[in-house]
Enzyme design. Structure first.
Site, short mmCIF file in Angstrom:
data_model
loop_
_atom_site.label_atom_id
_atom_site.label_comp_id
_atom_site.label_asym_id
_atom_site.label_seq_id
_atom_site.Cartn_x
_atom_site.Cartn_y
_atom_site.Cartn_z
N GLU A 137 64.02 83.38 18.55
CA GLU A 137 65.38 82.93 17.75
C GLU A 137 66.04 83.82 16.83
O GLU A 137 67.22 83.89 16.66
CB GLU A 137 65.05 81.68 16.99
CG GLU A 137 64.52 80.43 17.83
CD GLU A 137 65.86 79.99 18.57
OE1 GLU A 137 66.84 80.02 18.24
OE2 GLU A 137 65.51 79.36 19.79
N SER A 142 30.22 30.51 -1.73
CA SER A 142 29.10 30.71 -2.64
C SER A 142 29.02 32.17 -2.90
O SER A 142 27.97 32.79 -3.68
CB SER A 142 27.91 30.09 -2.10
OG SER A 142 27.88 28.82 -1.84
#
Length: 777
Positions: free
Chosen positions: A85, A346
């Site tokens: 690029e 419980s």
């Protein structure tokens, strides 16, 4: 001539300097007035503790734009993208003058736009602020490029570029393409894969991965040969890359730990990457076990489960499973079971017993009465609808008996217990604290799996309450003492027992039983099944049930939740190398009488050993028996006032509480009753003597309101519990004698509207009073 040129240079030099300085000032001014916004809306990523991607989300524009960090840009990736690029990327200030002149020349001679001369920096500008491809746009991009170079390093600009380049459809950024097409993160890409992802952004419509792979390979190899010719990579590396097949296809985004991922995404808005404490292997194992287990449970109409696994040393959450199947909308799969408020059954009892240990009220072998009891209108029963009489505290906890727990909560005090849970950050209990009563210990309150699992880490961490960590960035604060290390050890020692009813069926004498301490819970109506266990390494919380709240007869903590708990421990921490819990220094052993759990007295004939907390546990002599003088036949008892000079016999009788006597008589359990007192005795017992042994009025309930039909009032029952030696009681209504009766005899009367005082006196002069209010319907 030379002189003229020299003079001209001297005149022009300040002019060029001034012009350059002026342009620089104008640029800086424009940079301040028109700052470049580089804020990017990334797709949130939730990673595991090791950096593995657990879950990803679309961003607000429904795009996959995953944030690639600087370390993820490998040297090979950097070289490939820069060569293709912008070869002079690391040397120009954002614009490449040579490329501009070259592109201008080509465009001028060809008569059309053939080259744009855009640098990577200028491409970043175009990706952040898209514009029409015109010369004025180029000028604007050039200005923005200079701004970028002014404020960001080259590596940061390259990072921006790689995070924005398009790959077709809704995929943007190299990391998104790497994950969705190759199923791996950028740092794991091969050179062939890097080259593939490097060439696609320029032609995303023609180079379509997954559909035109053959053409992509052709273009990839062409660029690989160009890399070889330019000497970007070694020939041997290029040769391997040319032979590598292309297996790219569109894959699904990672979807592990969806409930936690949603939670962290909401709690950390704007953060592109949130690193969780999850361990991928543990999370995957937990998810698979839960899914397989619930698939088997569906035959019983049980459709969901949730699991939380906490590392006790680091307090990191290593697995977070909110439901069996997040995608199953029919069974509420998207409900987060870790944070859903449910009834604990419980499961809170261990913390109550720990509080009682710390207050010195009990030791593991203290005796508690498991008999039918009325707590001001509240009459709880046990899970199996049976009662056990006098039991030890450790038996009551290990067997999850309800009556002893409610009695213990009444003695400890509901405010003290709710205060302890508020300190442990139980959110719903903080809101409900004023409305909670004795029933909370049996599930009459709201808790979450996260709160419960964190609470049980207290037992594994010597009583210290610590905050749990969901993210790697969370700071670990120092723990807060919730209970003592001694109480934590006593509870752990009890919950490690395996001879208990909440051991799942088929696990007796099984080598698959992990060495853990655990407690189960089943809510009223069998809507919630809990099992929470721990060893030194992990605390694992399990909830099983239906998010709809539908109860199931087969649902229980023992047989529904605990098998999954055992499976998880056997999978993630089988034969844990962390060792087991050792008793703290303040824990000591002492001899006790097994009949009462107290220190042996003069009438104790056998001894046992019990733990106690030095300086905290009460020192109490055993009084489970008392001496009574009787006649030789044992039919009459004498007090000191009527004791004959000769002929009396000294005998031992059990010193039973009134409630235990009532239970024995109800169940026809034989016990040694004290003979009736000598009727010839003329002693008048002093009012108030031994008042603590006065009869307990079990019915009706003190300070209660009763509604009756005045035309046809129903009978109301009077009942009491009296001491062992009592043979008769006297009932009074508004201080008027109603009738004499045996202590266990049920007496009935017809109530009338109005305030009513009820009194019960025994044949020893002790009495109890209650007040009730009778109202008309």
């Amino acid at each position: 001539m030379k002189k003229i040129i020299s003079i001209t240079k001297r005149l022009l030099r300040p002019l060029w300097i001034k012009l350059a300085g002026g342009l620089l000032l104008v640029f800086l001014l424009l940079d301040i007035l028109f700052p470049f916004n580089t804020r990017i809306d990334y797709s949130p990523i939730i990673t595991a503790a090791d950096g593995t991607i657990l879950h990803t989300f679309l961003n607000r524009q429904d795009k996959w734009r995953l944030y690639a960090e600087l370390p993820e840009i490998t040297p090979n990736l950097r070289k490939a993208i820069v060569y293709k690029e912008d070869r002079f990327f690391f040397y120009h200030p954002g614009i490449n003058p040579l490329a501009l002149f070259r592109a201008a020349g080509k465009n001028l001679f060809s008569g059309r736009r053939t080259s744009g001369a855009s640098t990577i920096t200028m491409q970043v500008v175009r990706l952040l602020e898209p514009r029409q491809r015109t010369y004025s746009s180029k000028l604007f991009e050039a200005f923005r490029a200079l701004q970028l170079e002014l404020h960001y390093s080259k590596d940061e600009i390259l990072q921006l570029y790689l995070n924005l380049i398009p790959y077709g459809s809704n995929i943007e950024g190299l990391k998104s393409a790497s994950l969705l097409y190759f199923g791996k993160q950028p740092k794991l890409l091969s050179l062939a894969e890097i080259t593939t992802l490097t060439i696609i952004p320029n032609r995303p419509s023609s180079l379509r991965l997954g559909t035109r792979n053959a053409y992509v390979v052709q273009e990839r190899n062409r660029w690989l040969r160009r890399f070889e010719q330019a000497g970007v990579f070694d020939s041997s590396v290029i040769a391997d890359a040319l032979e590598e097949p292309l297996t790219a296809r569109r894959r699904k985004a990672p979807r592990q730990a969806p409930h936690l991922a949603l939670r962290l995404s909401k709690e950390n808005p704007g953060m592109p990457i949130v690193q969780a404490t999850i361990r991928p292997a543990v999370q995957a194992a937990a998810e698979q076990l839960v899914q397989n287990y619930v698939n088997r449970m569906r035959a019983l109409n049980i459709h969901n489960a949730a699991v939380l696994i906490i590392n006790n040393q680091t307090m990191n959450v290593e697995a977070y499973v909110g439901s069996a199947d997040f995608a199953n909308a029919l069974d509420g799969g998207q409900v987060d079971g870790v944070r859903a408020v449910r009834s604990p059954g419980s499961a809170l009892k261990p913390m109550l017993y720990a509080l009682a240990f710390d207050k010195g009220l009990i030791t593991p072998k203290s005796k508690l009465n498991d008999v039918p009891t009325n707590f001001g209108g509240y009459e709880p029963g046990n899970y199996d609808q049976r009662f056990n009489g006098a039991v030890t505290a450790e038996f009551a906890l290990a067997n999850s008996l309800n009556i002893p727990a409610v009695k213990l909560l009444k003695e400890v005090g509901t405010p003290a217990f709710t205060g302890l849970l508020q300190k442990a950050a139980f959110t719903t209990i903080q809101k409900q604290s004023k409305d909670l009563g004795l029933s909370m210990i049996l599930g009459g309150c709201g808790v979450t799996l996260e709160e419960m699992t964190r609470l049980f880490t207290v037992f594994a961490n010597e009583g210290q309450l610590k905050s749990i960590n969901l993210t790697a960035s969370a700071s670990q604060a120092a723990g807060t003492p919730l209970i003592s290390p001694e109480a934590a050890f006593l509870v752990t020692n009890t919950l490690t027992q395996i001879t208990r009813p909440d051991l799942p069926n088929n696990f007796d004498n099984s080598y698959h039983l992990p060495r853990i301490a655990w407690k189960t819970g089943t809510s009223y109506g069998r809507r919630d099944a809990w099992s929470i266990g721990y060893n030194r390494h992990y605390t694992v919380g399990i909830w099983v049930g239906n998010f709809s709240g539908e109860g199931v007869p087969e649902l229980s903590g023992a047989n529904t939740a605990t098998p999954l708990l055992f499976q998880i421990f056997n999978t993630i921490d089988y034969n844990s190398p962390k060792g087991w819990f050792l008793p703290p220094k303040s824990i000591a052993s002492r001899a006790i009488c097994p009949e009462s759990g107290a220190v042996p007295g003069e009438f104790c004939t056998s001894w046992a050993v019990d733990y106690y907390i030095m300086g905290v546990t009460r020192y109490q002599r055993c009084q489970h028996q008392k001496t009574v003088f009787t006649n030789p036949a044992g039919t009459l008892s004498y007090c000191a006032h009527c004791l004959p000079d000769s002929g009396s016999v000294q005998r031992l009788y059990p010193n039973l509480s009134p409630e235990l006597i009532a239970y024995y008589q109800l169940k026809r359990i034989p016990y040694a009753a004290i003979p009736v007192h000598n009727p010839a005795c003329e002693r008048i017992f002093e009012p108030g003597a031994d008042q603590h042994m006065a009869p307990f009025i079990a019915s009706p309930n003190d300070r209660s309101e009763y509604f009756v039909d005045p035309k046809a009032p129903a009978d109301m029952q009077l009942s009491c519990q009296a001491s062992n030696e009592v043979r008769a009681v006297y009932w009074y209504l508004n201080d008027k004698l109603y009738r004499k009766a045996r202590p266990t005899e049920a007496v009935f009367f017809k109530p009338r509207p109005g305030a009513l005082k009820i009194s019960c006196a025994d044949d020893r002069g002790r009495h109890a009073d209650i007040q009730i209010l009778i109202k008309s319907l």
